[in-house]
Motif scaffolding. Structure first.
Motif, mmCIF file in Angstrom:
data_model
loop_
_atom_site.group_PDB
_atom_site.id
_atom_site.type_symbol
_atom_site.label_atom_id
_atom_site.label_comp_id
_atom_site.label_asym_id
_atom_site.label_seq_id
_atom_site.Cartn_x
_atom_site.Cartn_y
_atom_site.Cartn_z
ATOM 1 N N HIS A 1 0.812 -1.215 0.000
ATOM 2 C CA HIS A 1 0.000 0.000 0.000
ATOM 3 C C HIS A 1 0.848 1.269 0.000
ATOM 4 O O HIS A 1 0.395 2.326 0.427
ATOM 5 N N THR B 1 1.702 3.253 -2.372
ATOM 6 C CA THR B 1 1.154 4.389 -3.131
ATOM 7 C C THR B 1 -0.012 5.042 -2.390
ATOM 8 O O THR B 1 -0.209 6.248 -2.509
ATOM 9 N N LEU B 2 -0.763 4.259 -1.624
ATOM 10 C CA LEU B 2 -1.846 4.867 -0.847
ATOM 11 C C LEU B 2 -1.274 5.762 0.246
ATOM 12 O O LEU B 2 -1.811 6.817 0.550
ATOM 13 N N ALA C 1 -0.413 8.841 -1.447
ATOM 14 C CA ALA C 1 -1.615 9.602 -1.783
ATOM 15 C C ALA C 1 -2.124 10.371 -0.571
ATOM 16 O O ALA C 1 -2.553 11.518 -0.676
ATOM 17 N N LEU D 1 -1.225 7.455 -8.134
ATOM 18 C CA LEU D 1 -1.657 7.673 -6.751
ATOM 19 C C LEU D 1 -3.164 7.499 -6.563
ATOM 20 O O LEU D 1 -3.671 7.597 -5.460
ATOM 21 N N ARG E 1 -9.626 -0.120 -4.565
ATOM 22 C CA ARG E 1 -8.372 -0.693 -5.041
ATOM 23 C C ARG E 1 -8.532 -2.176 -5.364
ATOM 24 O O ARG E 1 -7.873 -2.716 -6.228
ATOM 25 N N SER F 1 -5.659 11.081 -2.032
ATOM 26 C CA SER F 1 -4.932 12.333 -2.224
ATOM 27 C C SER F 1 -5.873 13.528 -2.192
ATOM 28 O O SER F 1 -5.416 14.664 -2.199
#
Lengths: 489, 409
Positions: A413, A415-416, A419, A468, B331, B379
């Motif tokens: 995780h 990339t989370l 983000a 992202l 996801r 984000s």
């Protein structure tokens, strides 16, 4: 994803003409060197065409081509031509980024308690790629774009041994994954102190003591070397003197005192021992006695733990210290002032409280994880704030974003994590850099990894969109020029 | 039984007091939004209604505390103030259908395993700072439940995380429900029955059976359990693992119970059965350590036609976990739109507050969240939160270290 064989042959004259024209016009057309038939590399040269390339090296391409040969990036340009024997990968509409680096991961390391590791350990000994669980973890991380992990020994306090950087290549033996076996020396402060208030002070002292001990060891070694030199010098002198005396005895037995004089003049060079030398020449009996007195200096006992700390003290390898609380960070900075090492902090949960001190000391931080939900965690993480990374960025402290290095499942995780820091003050660019080039720099691997530049390892990921985004899908992962992951393939 | 009655009296007393207090506040009227005659409309790059629709470059027209209209080409009344939110996106206020916000430590009762008349609304502290944190995570409504220490724990209360005034009427969305049921280990104690799983199931079954035929047993029936077995009162059934689910599915069929399943960590083995039974699920909280097969459950459940919602596990876990749970589900295969519905409309349905909140539909309360981007991308940041048409949160400036591009209050 379409993978088509080479489109253009070497003999395509109009193309060559066009190529020439473009170069003449100062255009952006470059040539991907053709793949020679006798090329040694077993991986086929690859040309990734038409993707949005985020090189993380300053220049991005909204539409660019990337050529890979012999496991390295050979060229990145807006337009490259493929020759025969080059495998073309169509990446139009996709995003190409360098493989992500988790600067503090637990992946592939045998799970275990937080106590066992010592300075003489190497985490590489605890890497197990054969367990099914680790295999799954590796593939899950790869499927989310992580290609390299830094794995640290699980020290809870004190010095914990060598960390290693590993590539996430499926179905490879541990040693095949190694990017760097002696990445850094690992230590931890504060993690053993939960619920034991007096322990914390002991931990700081542990680390200081370890560095002090190493320094003393170094001094003892230096002393020994000096003494040994001196001793050897003396021995040599003695031997020479003996030679002269013997010669005296043999050749000048009639002329008494000649030998004595010669001995005296020689001994003047030696300030400390001239009296002894003088007396030594007086009679043979005394000489034998003196020989016994001239002792060989004792070598300090070999201490591998201290040897390793010396490597850090000499700046050969960095010291990565896991620390979370601001007070511990300040103590640590004091230690570093007394014993200069290349210090990198791991975790650094309360780093946002001491940014000016961190920036002043020139310390780097492996920050994170951002993805920390529990409120009721241990003391160390109690003051976790979601904008920790933004605080570091504002103070211009170099940092990477990483998982906690505690459980292998976190790496997937990454990339989370990145983000989430974007929602709390980082720009998207900063967040991506923190898991690519900045992570590589912190780990000292930026000559090989972290960006898509000519000569660097061809570790890259092709995403179907914004890396992202929650729904971002990895279409392909390439490590050292080989396709190691492709969903559905 | 005596205890139960006392509790009920207390509950009525509190309610009466709160009502009085509220009337007083309403009359003295510090409530600006109701008096303000100027209509307000918000303009955003994207408006997620929560009902499955997404409008680009759309407007949300407010009328006082409520939503008047949503869409691209709605007619604005004369003198309407338009707040342009630029590239931001508007979503309905998020709903966490299973929390203990403002009631931690106050909602535990462990003497009597069957405690239907207890209510969480008596114990939650509406000034607790947990509510502010939930608000900052975009959560505008929550369900506060009793603890899991009893087989029948009492009723939950649905409240807003902010109100235009401090009175409870502005905050409480639904009193007396859903009823919290469980068979989990937490409800099995060493010093009172049930002490085991078998005992728990037996006691649970008996309780339901007696409520159906109270005359036979010659006992004072509990109105709430009677309502439950008549299908008039809905309930949350908490189960961390699937092993009691066969019992539950059986009882549900037998009595026609209205059940929502909460907390099921291993639902991946049960999706078809749950879909056949039509039992909605409250899942989560998911985090970085949740097993991948568990993360696949929301996507698969949605594909099987099951309604799902997420919980953040607040206040034990961070309220931001609601959105990150949904993002993790996205996801692993859940569609974005379904994920948003899970956090809004479906959660409102399960909490029984769908008439008032859960979507941006005309006539519903104007509870909205303004995100800097897609609500399902982590984000994106919560820029503003509206409750009852009033801005109640305008973004935290991350300790003064936000990027210059960021909008600071």
């Amino acid at each position: 994803m379409n993978v088509t064989p080479g489109l253009f042959s070497r003999t395509n004259t109009p193309l060559l003409f066009f190529l020439f024209l473009a170069i003449a016009l100062g255009g952006t057309l470059s040539i991907a060197p053709s793949a020679a038939a006798d090329e040694a590399g077993d991986a086929k040269p690859l040309l990734i065409q038409g993707g949005r390339i985020l090189t993380m090296a300053g220049v991005d391409f909204e539409r660019g081509d990337l050529f890979i040969r012999k496991g390295r990036v050979a060229a990145v340009a807006p337009r490259l031509r493929a020759r025969r024997g080059v495998q073309v990968i169509d990446a139009s509409g996709k995003t190409v980024v360098p493989g992500f680096i988790d600067a503090c991961s637990a992946l592939l390391r045998e799970p275990g308690g937080r106590s066992g590791s010592r300075a003489t350990c190497s985490v590489i000994d605890a890497i197990n790629t054969f367990s099914l669980q680790q295999k799954r973890g590796l593939e899950a991380a790869l499927a989310r774009g992580v290609t390299t992990v830094a794995v640290f020994p699980q020290a809870s306090s004190g010095v914990g041994g060598y960390a290693a950087a590993l590539r996430l290549i499926p179905d490879a033996a541990p040693r095949e994954l190694v990017v760097e076996e002696k990445l850094a020396l690992h230590a931890a402060v504060g993690l053993g102190s939960y619920g034991r208030p007096f322990h914390r002070l002991g931990e700081i002292e542990n680390l200081r003591g370890a560095l002090r001990g190493a320094k003393e060891y170094e001094e003892a070694l230096e002393n020994y070397t000096e003494e040994l030199e001196e001793y050897e010098k003396k021995l040599k002198e003695r031997a020479e003197k003996d030679d002269t005396e013997d010669q005296d005895k043999e050749t000048d037995t009639k002329k008494n005192g000649n030998g004595k004089r010669a001995g005296r003049t020689k001994s003047r060079d030696n300030n400390n021992n001239d009296k002894k030398a003088e007396s030594a020449t007086k009679n043979d009996a005394a000489k034998d006695k003196d020989k016994d007195e001239l002792k060989k200096p004792k070598k300090p006992r070999h201490d591998p733990a201290k040897e390793r700390l010396l490597e850090a003290l000499d700046g050969e390898i960095p010291l990565f210290v896991e620390v979370h609380r601001a007070a511990d960070v300040i103590n640590l900075l004091d230690i570093v002032e007394a014993y200069p090492v290349k210090l990198v902090l791991i975790g650094c949960t309360e780093g946002f409280l001491v940014t000016s001190e961190l920036a002043g000391a020139g310390v780097k931080v492996v920050a994170g994880p951002a993805f920390r939900e529990t409120e009721l965690e241990r003391n160390e993480f109690r003051n976790h704030v979601p904008w920790f990374a933004a605080a570091l960025a504002k103070a211009e402290i170099p940092f990477a974003l990483a998982s906690s290095g505690r459980l292998a499942g976190e790496t997937r995780h990454l990339t989370l994590n990145a983000a989430q820091t974007v929602a709390h003050g980082l720009t998207e660019r900063q967040a991506l850099e923190a898991i690519t080039i900045e992570a590589a720099r912190l780990l000292g691997l930026d000559e090989r990894l972290g960006s898509l530049e000519k000569g660097k390892d061809a570790d890259l990921v092709i995403f179907d969109g914004d890396p992202l985004s929650s729904a971002a899908k990895v279409e392909m992962v390439i490590i050292q020029g080989r396709i190691v992951y492709q969903p559905g393939a | 039984m005596k205890r139960t009655i006392k509790l009920r009296i207390f509950s009525f007393g509190t309610a009466f007091f709160m009502l009085l207090c509220c009337l007083a506040t309403a009359e003295s009227g510090p409530d600006g939004s109701r008096k303000s005659p100027t209509p307000v409309a918000l303009k955003a790059a994207k408006v997620w209604t929560g009902t499955g629709q997404v409008h680009d470059d759309a407007l949300v027209l407010l009328r006082g505390r409520q939503i008047a209209a949503v869409g691209k080409d709605i007619v604005l009344p004369a003198g309407c103030e338009v707040i342009d939110l630029g590239s931001a996106q508007i979503a309905p206020g998020l709903i966490d259908p299973f929390t203990a916000l403002g009631a931690v430590g106050q909602n535990i009762e462990i003497i009597d395993p069957i405690h239907p008349e207890a209510t969480a609304e008596d114990v939650f502290d509406r000034f607790h700072r947990d509510f502010e944190r939930a608000l900052a995570a975009g959560i505008t409504s929550v369900v506060i439940t009793p603890s899991l220490d009893n087989l029948v724990g009492g009723t939950a209360v649905a409240v807003k995380t902010a109100g235009t005034c401090a009175c409870s009427r502005c905050r409480v969305l639904r009193r007396g429900g859903p009823l919290l049921l469980t068979l989990s280990e937490a409800a099995q104690k060493r010093n009172r029955a049930p002490t085991s799983r078998i005992g728990a199931i037996d006691l649970f079954k008996q309780t339901l059976a007696r409520a159906r035929t109270p005359a036979v047993h010659g006992e004072t029936p509990s109105p709430r359990i009677e309502a439950l077995v008549r299908g008039e009162l809905d309930a949350y059934f908490y189960a961390s693992w699937r092993y009691n689910l066969d019992t539950v599915i059986g009882l549900r069929k037998e009595y026609g119970l209205k059940l929502t399943l909460v907390g099921l960590s291993d639902a991946w083995e049960m999706i078809d059965e749950l879909a056949a039974a039509g039992m909605p699920l409250i899942l989560g909280p998911f985090n970085a350590l949740t097993a991948e097969r568990e993360l696949c459950v929301p996507g698969r459940a949605q594909a099987a036609g099951l309604e799902i919602a997420f919980t953040s596990g607040a206040p034990g876990f961070k309220p931001e976990g609601l959105r990150s749970s949904a993002a993790l589900a996205v996801r692993y295969g859940l569609e974005r739109d379904a994920a948003l519905q899970a956090m809004t409309l479906h959660a409102a349905k399960m909490a029984g507050i769908v008439e008032r909140v859960g979507s941006l539909s005309p006539g519903k309360d104007a509870d909205m969240v303004v995100f800097s981007g897609d609500p399902l991308d982590l984000s994106s940041k919560v820029l503003r939160v509206y409750v009852n048409g009033t801005p109640v949160y305008a973004g935290a400036c991350c300790g003064g270290c936000c990027a210059e591009s960021e909008v600071c209050p």
